[in-house]
Write a protein that holds these residues in place. Sequence first.
Motif, short mmCIF file in Angstrom:
data_model
loop_
_atom_site.label_atom_id
_atom_site.label_comp_id
_atom_site.label_asym_id
_atom_site.label_seq_id
_atom_site.Cartn_x
_atom_site.Cartn_y
_atom_site.Cartn_z
N MET A 1 -16.38 -2.34 -8.50
CA MET A 1 -15.29 -3.01 -8.72
C MET A 1 -14.17 -1.83 -8.56
N ALA A 2 -13.26 -2.04 -7.45
CA ALA A 2 -12.29 -1.10 -7.08
C ALA A 2 -11.10 -1.56 -8.07
N PHE A 3 -10.16 -0.40 -8.43
CA PHE A 3 -8.93 -0.89 -9.28
C PHE A 3 -7.78 -0.26 -8.51
N VAL A 4 -7.07 -1.08 -8.06
CA VAL A 4 -5.83 -0.85 -7.17
C VAL A 4 -4.70 -0.85 -7.69
N ALA A 5 -3.68 0.20 -7.63
CA ALA A 5 -2.55 0.20 -8.24
C ALA A 5 -1.62 -0.58 -7.31
N LEU A 6 -1.02 -1.57 -7.65
CA LEU A 6 -0.12 -2.53 -6.54
C LEU A 6 1.23 -2.33 -6.90
N PHE A 7 2.00 -2.38 -5.82
CA PHE A 7 3.42 -2.22 -5.98
C PHE A 7 4.09 -3.29 -5.08
N GLY A 8 4.87 -4.30 -5.53
CA GLY A 8 5.58 -5.02 -4.80
C GLY A 8 7.16 -4.79 -4.88
N ILE A 9 7.54 -3.91 -4.03
CA ILE A 9 8.77 -3.21 -4.20
C ILE A 9 9.82 -4.09 -3.32
N GLY A 10 10.95 -4.76 -4.02
CA GLY A 10 12.06 -5.59 -3.54
C GLY A 10 13.32 -4.59 -3.27
N SER A 11 14.30 -5.12 -2.61
CA SER A 11 15.64 -4.54 -2.91
C SER A 11 16.09 -4.42 -4.10
N THR A 12 15.89 -5.41 -5.15
CA THR A 12 16.42 -5.36 -6.22
C THR A 12 15.46 -5.29 -7.29
N ASN A 13 14.32 -5.51 -7.47
CA ASN A 13 13.29 -5.81 -8.16
C ASN A 13 12.02 -4.86 -7.92
N PHE A 14 11.42 -4.29 -8.77
CA PHE A 14 10.29 -3.37 -8.39
C PHE A 14 9.02 -3.82 -9.33
N HIS A 15 8.17 -4.50 -8.92
CA HIS A 15 6.90 -4.98 -9.59
C HIS A 15 5.75 -3.95 -9.41
N SER A 16 5.04 -4.01 -10.50
CA SER A 16 3.56 -3.45 -10.42
C SER A 16 2.54 -3.82 -11.36
N ALA A 17 1.43 -3.62 -11.02
CA ALA A 17 0.14 -4.10 -11.65
C ALA A 17 -0.91 -3.28 -11.22
N ILE A 18 -2.10 -3.35 -11.99
CA ILE A 18 -3.36 -2.86 -11.34
C ILE A 18 -4.07 -4.21 -11.00
N GLY A 19 -4.73 -4.36 -10.07
CA GLY A 19 -5.51 -5.15 -9.69
C GLY A 19 -6.92 -5.17 -8.80
N THR A 20 -7.71 -6.08 -8.76
CA THR A 20 -9.19 -5.81 -7.98
C THR A 20 -9.03 -6.75 -6.76
N PRO A 21 -9.71 -6.27 -6.00
CA PRO A 21 -9.86 -6.93 -4.56
C PRO A 21 -10.07 -8.45 -4.47
N ASN A 22 -10.59 -8.99 -5.81
CA ASN A 22 -10.70 -10.42 -5.60
C ASN A 22 -9.33 -11.08 -6.06
N GLY A 23 -8.43 -10.45 -6.45
CA GLY A 23 -6.96 -11.20 -6.76
C GLY A 23 -6.59 -11.11 -8.09
#
Length: 331
Positions: A1-23
């Motif tokens: 199982m892969a562990f992916v560092a996820l970043f959802g960058i917006g103009s205002t807010n910076f979201h992050s989490a660790i996720g797996t390919p199955n969501g």
Amino acid sequence: MAFVALFGIGSTNFHSAIGTPNGDFVTDISTEPTHPHRLETQLLERLEEMQSIRSLDAVAISAPGLVDAEAGHIRKFDTPEGDLIEHIDLRTPIESRFDLPVYLENDCTASALGEWYFGRREDHDSLIHLTFGTGIGGGVVDRGHPLRGESAQAGEFGLMSVAPESDLSSTGVTGAWEAFCSGRGIPRYVAHRFEADDELGENKSDFTRTVAEEEVTAPAVFEAAQAGDRFAQACLAQISRYNAAGIGALCNAFNPGLVTLGGGVALNNESWVLEGIERHLEEFCFVERPTLTLSPLGEDIGLYGALGTYRDRTGNQSAVEIPKSVSSTLD
């Protein structure tokens, strides 16, 4: 199982989490203000923290602006203050420091990929995702393939002209959709209409007096309409027609089976936005009407978009079951 560092960058807010390919997210989602002028440092600092929690296999980033996905650069980043930051290299410092592969995508294209893999797609073969935020953007995924365009700038749907006779514009495009219907455009349109409306007469309200005396916000327009203010309601009625015209044009061009809406303007004003579009869509849509719905991914769509980008780039095209964190919002 892969562990992916996820970043959802917006103009205002910076979201992050660790996720797996199955969501699935295996950490809590972290949210902090975006610091555009030190974005590389912000990413590296957060990655350092994430690596201390779990060993990572890759980094996937959803980011606004013009993105060079192959090079791993943000070519142009437009800040909320109107500053334009050019050339933010994200791949090089991450690879140099952490020796991890980096997958970068424009946030709107990424969001469409998030919808494809983790949203409410069911048996649809083609979908469009639209984000109604500060501006309007979107993405198209057809049979698992995202439409990026010649220079990866496809999806600037907010710059489609829905009112070419108007003198309102966005980034030089006369009558641009987002000049009327985005979080930044709605107040501008309301103020413009107020100045041009000779029929207000003695029917001025507390809301119109506010428009006359100070700059209103998009939430204030929706609140006034909900409270029964006729001027605010008239403005939103026209905005609904513009939204239907924009979506109708996209449907005629791409023939999607599903259109999902996200972004603060849509998510926070579901009945106004969806019902308004449904009321007028028949006027503008020639092809078979698609299913129209809010995204079930909500405010986390940037992270799901980053994960969808990872899946797209690593060649895993198969659909997955909706993650538990999302399916619970559909009940």
